[in-house]
Design an enzyme around this catalytic site. Structure first.
Site, short mmCIF file in Angstrom:
data_model
loop_
_atom_site.label_atom_id
_atom_site.label_comp_id
_atom_site.label_asym_id
_atom_site.label_seq_id
_atom_site.Cartn_x
_atom_site.Cartn_y
_atom_site.Cartn_z
CE LYS A 194 33.62 42.50 24.42
NZ LYS A 194 35.02 42.84 24.74
N GLY A 246 38.38 36.10 17.19
CA GLY A 246 39.25 36.07 18.36
C GLY A 246 39.91 34.72 18.52
CB SER A 247 41.37 33.10 21.47
OG SER A 247 40.26 33.10 22.34
CB THR A 248 41.01 28.50 18.59
OG1 THR A 248 41.36 28.92 17.27
CG2 THR A 248 40.41 27.11 18.51
CD GLU A 249 41.05 29.63 26.37
OE1 GLU A 249 41.91 30.43 25.97
OE2 GLU A 249 40.82 29.39 27.56
N GLY A 251 36.27 30.96 20.87
CA GLY A 251 35.42 30.56 19.75
C GLY A 251 34.72 29.22 20.00
CD GLU A 268 39.12 35.66 11.17
OE1 GLU A 268 40.06 34.93 11.55
OE2 GLU A 268 39.17 36.88 11.11
CB CYS A 302 43.58 35.69 12.41
SG CYS A 302 42.91 36.68 11.08
CD GLU A 400 46.56 32.50 16.67
OE1 GLU A 400 45.70 32.39 17.55
OE2 GLU A 400 46.33 32.95 15.52
P1 NAI Z 1 39.91 36.60 23.11
O1 NAI Z 1 39.34 35.60 22.17
O2 NAI Z 1 39.79 36.35 24.57
O3 NAI Z 1 39.23 38.04 22.83
C1 NAI Z 1 38.60 38.43 21.62
C2 NAI Z 1 37.28 39.13 21.93
O4 NAI Z 1 36.42 38.22 22.61
C3 NAI Z 1 37.41 40.34 22.87
O5 NAI Z 1 36.45 41.31 22.50
C4 NAI Z 1 37.06 39.75 24.23
O6 NAI Z 1 36.57 40.69 25.15
C5 NAI Z 1 35.98 38.76 23.86
N1 NAI Z 1 35.82 37.65 24.80
C6 NAI Z 1 36.74 37.11 25.64
N2 NAI Z 1 36.20 36.08 26.32
C7 NAI Z 1 34.92 35.95 25.91
C8 NAI Z 1 33.86 35.07 26.22
N3 NAI Z 1 34.01 34.09 27.12
N4 NAI Z 1 32.67 35.21 25.59
C9 NAI Z 1 32.49 36.17 24.67
N5 NAI Z 1 33.46 37.06 24.33
C10 NAI Z 1 34.67 36.95 24.93
O7 NAI Z 1 41.41 36.84 22.71
P2 NAI Z 1 42.58 37.46 23.62
O8 NAI Z 1 42.51 36.88 24.99
O9 NAI Z 1 42.53 38.92 23.49
O10 NAI Z 1 43.87 36.91 22.87
C11 NAI Z 1 44.30 35.58 23.12
C12 NAI Z 1 44.80 34.94 21.86
O11 NAI Z 1 43.73 34.82 20.94
C13 NAI Z 1 45.87 35.69 21.11
O12 NAI Z 1 47.13 35.44 21.62
C14 NAI Z 1 45.70 35.12 19.73
O13 NAI Z 1 46.36 33.89 19.65
C15 NAI Z 1 44.21 34.88 19.63
N6 NAI Z 1 43.53 35.97 18.91
C16 NAI Z 1 43.17 35.77 17.62
C17 NAI Z 1 42.60 36.79 16.90
C18 NAI Z 1 42.22 36.62 15.48
O14 NAI Z 1 42.21 37.59 14.73
N7 NAI Z 1 41.82 35.44 15.07
C19 NAI Z 1 42.40 38.12 17.47
C20 NAI Z 1 42.75 38.22 18.87
C21 NAI Z 1 43.30 37.18 19.54
#
Ligand code: NAI
Ligand code: MG
Length: 497
Positions: A194, A246-249, A251, A268, A302, A400
């Site tokens: 995804k 993705g985000s810690t939230e 995660g 991660e 990240c 972050e």
């Molecule tokens: P996000 O964690 O919401 O999105 C990352 C992925 O997870 C996307 O594919 C999204 O569609 C999916 N996703 C979103 N909600 C989900 C859920 N409830 N269940 C399963 N999958 C879900 O991150 P977002 O909103 O794009 O960015 C927010 C913050 O997250 C950024 O400002 C940054 O601080 C952090 N982030 C960290 C990353 C990293 O490499 N560790 C990468 C992207 C964002």
């Protein structure tokens, strides 16, 4: 869909692919979402739509998981010898390499990153990850255990963990796809991938090239969609393992759900990584490396070095050198060949980062340079921004930001700076700049982080474990540790007499 609004720099191949109305990839077929929903993917350099993309819902997730299950248990993939998997993965790497120019342009268009960086970091990195893990296929060994029972043969087999749901972010779209797909394929798993809703294009193209490479239908399914699509994938009972970046939230939520369902999981997540310049460092190298450490990928990494600790005696000099570099950086569209910093990926990130800059000002941090939304048209630009403050408790020094915003903080002693560096919920990365080998390794052992960089920042290799302490994640990716997360261990006991 009209292609006339797409940027003129695009090659014919990249333009044709970008302009398609994209469907899902399930069981080797391109299909519309079951309920017909779509979303637009946006060019962050212009804020204009690129094209429409299918939005997968729960019914599509179910079909993709079933296809992945069939491919896992009842297809040529299930019985393919390890050398056959290696050959297919290497073939996929070759096809991506041959298509490197198109991929680099698609990443620059969809994510906004400079096209040269997309080529060297994202595309070349993707090829390396597939090749590295192709090499693991024939090196997945069980062991014979010297058990206490007489006349007993006890051995372990390594088996694929099963159907993997892989949810990836938008900051390195295709590279993150390769970090997830390559070890899963090497282990013999099948996948429902995804990609992030902001950057769906390159994952779809990898899915198509995988079919062209001869990877059987159903082994890699690509479901474009939003957070709800990811959530449906996490919830599906037919998924054995979730891998998420993705985000810690999000995660934490995935960790809780997979915990209840007892699914395998690797996470991660975010960071607020400390970067420490010791007084004896090569200051030119430290400034250049620390600058890249935060502003690379417009701060959307990240492992960005977002908290910079500089000894009080050198603080003003280092801050001035960083500010001078920042003022010379060209902020612009990803497809412009001279761009140093592209836009942020989306309007949402743009707002988020600008609100942090506002918070920094309001909390009384000193804004040394940047802070503006950039003047490059309608895209989601932010200037490279540098704050100084003596206070670790400010919002901009704790949370972050995921944008081109550095917070520089003075310190006096090594013990003090180690304690302050660790005073965070995160633990993804940390860095030390010094010529003193003793202090370098003392700090390397004191810092609570999954990666420590000494006189460098952000190094990555397909063989070197990567992942987080504390709220930065669970498990490790890359190399043997990364592969292990896609394997189950089965212990076989045979009574010989
Ligand atoms: P996000 O964690 O919401 O999105 C990352 C992925 O997870 C996307 O594919 C999204 O569609 C999916 N996703 C979103 N909600 C989900 C859920 N409830 N269940 C399963 N999958 C879900 O991150 P977002 O909103 O794009 O960015 C927010 C913050 O997250 C950024 O400002 C940054 O601080 C952090 N982030 C960290 C990353 C990293 O490499 N560790 C990468 C992207 C964002
Ligand atoms: Mg989100």
């Amino acid at each position: 869909m009209s292609t006339t609004t797409l940027p003129e720099q695009l090659s014919d191949t990249a333009r044709e692919f970008a302009a398609r109305e994209h469907e899902l990839l399930i069981d080797g077929e391109r299909v519309a979402a079951a309920d017909g929903r779509t979303f637009e993917t946006i060019d962050p350099s212009s804020a204009r739509p690129i094209t429409s993309v299918a939005l997968a819902g729960p019914r599509d997730v179910d079909r993709a998981v079933q296809a992945a299950r069939r491919a896992l248990e009842d297809s040529e993939w299930a019985t393919l010898p390890a050398a056959g998997r290696a050959r297919l993965i290497n073939r996929l790497a070759d096809l991506i390499e041959e298509d490197a120019g198109t991929f680099a342009q698609l990443e620059a268009l969809d994510n906004g990153k400079p096209v040269k960086i997309a080529k060297v970091v994202d595309v070349d990195g993707t090829v390396r990850f597939f090749r590295h893990f192709a090499g693991w296929c024939e090196r997945v060994f069980g062991r014979v255990i010297p058990v206490r029972q007489p006349d007993m043969l006890c051995y372990t087999r390594k088996e694929p963990v099963g159907v993997c749901g892989q949810i990836i972010p938008w900051n390195f779209p295709m590279l993150m796809a390769s970090w997830k797909l390559a070890p899963a394929l090497a282990a013999g798993c099948t996948v429902v991938l995804k990609p992030a809703e902001q950057t769906p294009l390159s994952a779809l193209r990898i899915g198509e090239l995988a079919l062209e490479a001869g990877i059987p239908a159903g082994v890699i399914n690509v479901l474009t969609g939003a957070g709800e699509t990811g959530a449906a994938l996490v919830d599906h009972p037919g998924v054995d393992k979730i891998a998420f970046t993705g985000s810690t939230e999000v995660g934490r939520e995935i960790g809780a759900k997979t915990g209840r369902a007892l699914k395998r999981v690797t996470l991660e997540l975010g960071g607020k990584s400390p970067n420490i310049i010791l007084p004896d460092a090569d200051l030119d190298a430290a400034v250049a490396g620390s600058f890249q450490g935060i502003y690379f990928n417009t701060g959307q990494a990240c492992n960005a070095g977002s908290r910079l600790f500089v000894h009080r005696d050198q603080f003003d000099k280092v801050v001035a050198a960083l500010a001078a570099r920042a003022s010379k950086s060209r902020v612009g569209p990803g497809l412009e060949p001279n761009t140093h910093l592209g836009p942020l990926v989306s309007q949402e990130q743009h707002k988020r980062v600008l609100s942090y800059i506002e918070a920094g000002r309001a909390e009384g941090a000193e804004l040394v340079t940047g802070g503006g939304a950039g003047a490059a048209g309608d895209g989601y630009f932010v200037e490279p921004t540098l704050f100084t403050t003596g206070r670790d408790d400010l919002k901009i020094a704790r949370e972050e930001i995921f944008g081109p915003v550095l917070v520089a903080l003075p310190y006096e002693t090594l013990e003090e700076v180690a304690a302050r560096a660790n005073e965070t919920e995160y633990g993804l990365a940390a860095g030390v700049w010094t010529r003193d080998i003793g202090n370098a390794h003392r700090l390397a052992s004191m810092l609570k982080a999954g990666s420590v960089y000494i006189n460098c920042w952000g190094e990555v290799d397909a063989g070197a474990p990567f992942g987080g302490y504390k709220a930065s994640g669970l498990g490790r990716e890359h190399g043997g540790e990364g592969l292990e997360a896609y394997l189950e261990t089965k212990t076989v006991w045979t009574k010989l007499a």
